[in-house]
Write an enzyme that holds these catalytic residues in place. Structure first.
Site, short mmCIF file in Angstrom:
data_model
loop_
_atom_site.label_atom_id
_atom_site.label_comp_id
_atom_site.label_asym_id
_atom_site.label_seq_id
_atom_site.Cartn_x
_atom_site.Cartn_y
_atom_site.Cartn_z
CG HIS A 1 -1.94 1.08 1.18
ND1 HIS A 1 -3.12 0.94 0.49
CD2 HIS A 1 -1.95 2.33 1.70
CE1 HIS A 1 -3.83 2.05 0.60
NE2 HIS A 1 -3.14 2.92 1.32
CG ASP B 1 -11.59 4.09 4.96
OD1 ASP B 1 -11.08 4.93 5.74
OD2 ASP B 1 -11.29 4.03 3.76
NE ARG C 1 -9.27 11.15 7.47
CZ ARG C 1 -8.41 10.28 6.94
NH1 ARG C 1 -8.80 9.09 6.55
NH2 ARG C 1 -7.14 10.62 6.78
CB SER D 1 -8.09 5.63 6.61
OG SER D 1 -8.35 5.54 5.24
CE LYS E 1 -8.60 2.25 2.90
NZ LYS E 1 -8.67 3.58 2.32
#
Ligand code: URA
Length: 442
Positions: free
Chosen positions: A82, A161, A168, A183, A187
């Site tokens: 990620h 999320d 946000r 967040s 995931k």
């Protein structure tokens, strides 16, 4: 135990610590609709201002993770990567087929563009027919058969999320380390991988502008990953200039294909190999990260990674002829070269503005649901520290005929404000790979 949104917001507003029960109650009630968006927004601002400690961050991650479906592969070879997001950041298309060619199983659940940063799912959709909406059963089947599958965020994974992220984005509460941690990790943990490779970006094109904040985010993410039993390898990398040379959806895929064909070696290929090597290492396929990188390099140079990418395109309904014929993807017809007005050295590139120029051209979204133009973009093959001569091309814009005046304005801004040229060679700039660290859960 009885609590209310009002009491929880007030507690965090006053700088107190929330209990696991309170956090879980708030998130569950948000998803069920009992807690309203305006109450969540108030709590987000209180968290933004007063922070969360490690226990609260873990409780928030847990509540968001369990707000939807969770997968579990129970397989140490299932590893994902990620990135916290950047400009020209397209490493996934290079590292994922490389890692899969080395025997890693890569279940990529990727995101769409966010603000000035592009998204993996938007980019891959430039390939005609490529399907990113696959149900959980065929997702697992494809992962087993091919070792590689790329889908978009589903409605079932970490639905909290999706609501929180939207809030946000419009309440100026994105750049909060505990909120980013929860967040991302909610995931990634829901994907059921045994390990995660994190690419934390720092610099003008990243959400974390300073190295100090990047390190804090790295620590927070590492702690959360191991608390949930996942191994994690983190790379802090520079995002003070675009990664690679091509920016814009189709153009970015072209650069990746060229790297996978062995035609280009640059900062993008270097970072991709570093990250792919970490995936091979975390999967237990190599004993060290250095050995993992060597294996990654062989998968690239042998052409096996390109072959994997092709198999993935076919398996997800895309037109694999794209690899030999880039014209299959949309590409804007008009070109505009901006040339340097003075000779000298490039001292800085305003990376965030470059990302926003792609949005201005229609290659990124301003509003959820905006339709993208995959064909627009920019090629910048100059880097900070490069020597340039007056008249050298510093950027080429790819645009549509009806965008003449917009591109004129962007070109002018690029030459005068986005790239700065000085007389002396700038002091050694920050390395691309700033730091690496690893943490094992057992
Ligand atoms: N990426 C995410 O998924 N969430 C964030 O908060 C920031 C980057």
């Amino acid at each position: 135990m009885k609590t209310s949104a009002y009491e929880i917001i007030k507690k965090k507003r006053d700088g107190q610590t929330l209990t696991e029960y309170e956090i879980k109650w708030f998130i569950d009630s948000l998803v069920s609709g009992e807690v309203k968006d305006y109450q969540m927004s108030a709590l987000l601002m209180a968290i933004f201002l007063n922070g969360l400690d490690v226990f609260e961050t873990a409780a928030l991650t847990d509540a968001m993770l369990n707000s939807g479906t969770t997968l579990n592969f129970n397989d140490e070879k299932v590893i994902d990567k990620h990135s916290t997001g950047g400009v020209g950041d397209k490493t996934s298309f290079i590292l994922a087929p490389i890692a899969a060619a080395c025997g890693v199983k890569v279940p990529m659940i990727a995101g769409r563009g966010l603000g000035h940063t592009g998204g993996t799912v938007d980019k891959i959709e430039a390939i005609p027919g490529f399907n990113v909406s696959i149900d959980t059963n065929s997702f697992k089947k494809k992962l087993d058969e091919l070792g590689l599958v790329l889908i978009g965020q589903t409605k079932d994974i970490a639905p909290a999320d999706r609501i929180i992220y939207g809030l946000r984005d419009v309440t100026a509460t994105v750049e909060s380390i505990p909120l980013i941690t929860a967040s991302i990790m909610s995931k990634k943990l829901a994907e059921g991988t045994s390990g995660i490779v994190m690419d934390i970006k720092v610099g003008s094109g990243a959400f974390m502008k300073t190295l100090a904040d990047g390190r804090k985010l790295a620590k927070s993410i590492q702690n959360t990953a191991t608390r949930f039993g996942r191994n994690i390898f983190t790379i802090i990398s520079d995002m003070s200039q675009p990664l690679g040379t091509h920016i814009g959806n189709s153009l970015e895929l072209i650069e990746c294909f060229e790297i996978l064909k062995g035609n280009i070696e640059n900062d993008l290929s270097e970072l991709s190999l570093e990250l792919a090597g970490a995936m091979v290492y975390l999967a237990g396929i190599s004993k060290t990260h250095a050995k993992g990188k060597q294996m990654a390099k062989s998968a690239l140079t042998s052409g096996k990674a390109l072959e994997k990418f092709k198999e993935m395109i076919i398996s997800q309904g895309g037109d694999s002829a794209v690899i030999d014929n880039y014209d299959i993807m949309p590409l804007a017809k008009c070109r505009y070269d901006v040339v340097a007005k003075n000779s000298g050295f490039i001292t800085t590139i305003d990376c965030e503005r470059v990302g926003m120029m792609i949005v201005d051209l229609g290659g990124g979204r301003r509003n959820v649901g905006d339709k993208l133009d995959y064909g627009v973009g920019m090629i910048i093959d100059k880097k900070v520290g490069d020597k340039i001569k007056k008249g050298d091309v510093i950027v080429t814009f790819f645009y549509n005929q009806n965008q003449e005046s917009l591109v004129g304005a962007l070109a002018d801004e690029f030459g005068t404000k986005v790239i700065k040229v000085g007389q002396g060679k700038p002091k050694q700039s920050r390395p691309l790979i700033i730091e690496t660290m690893e943490k094992w859960s057992k």
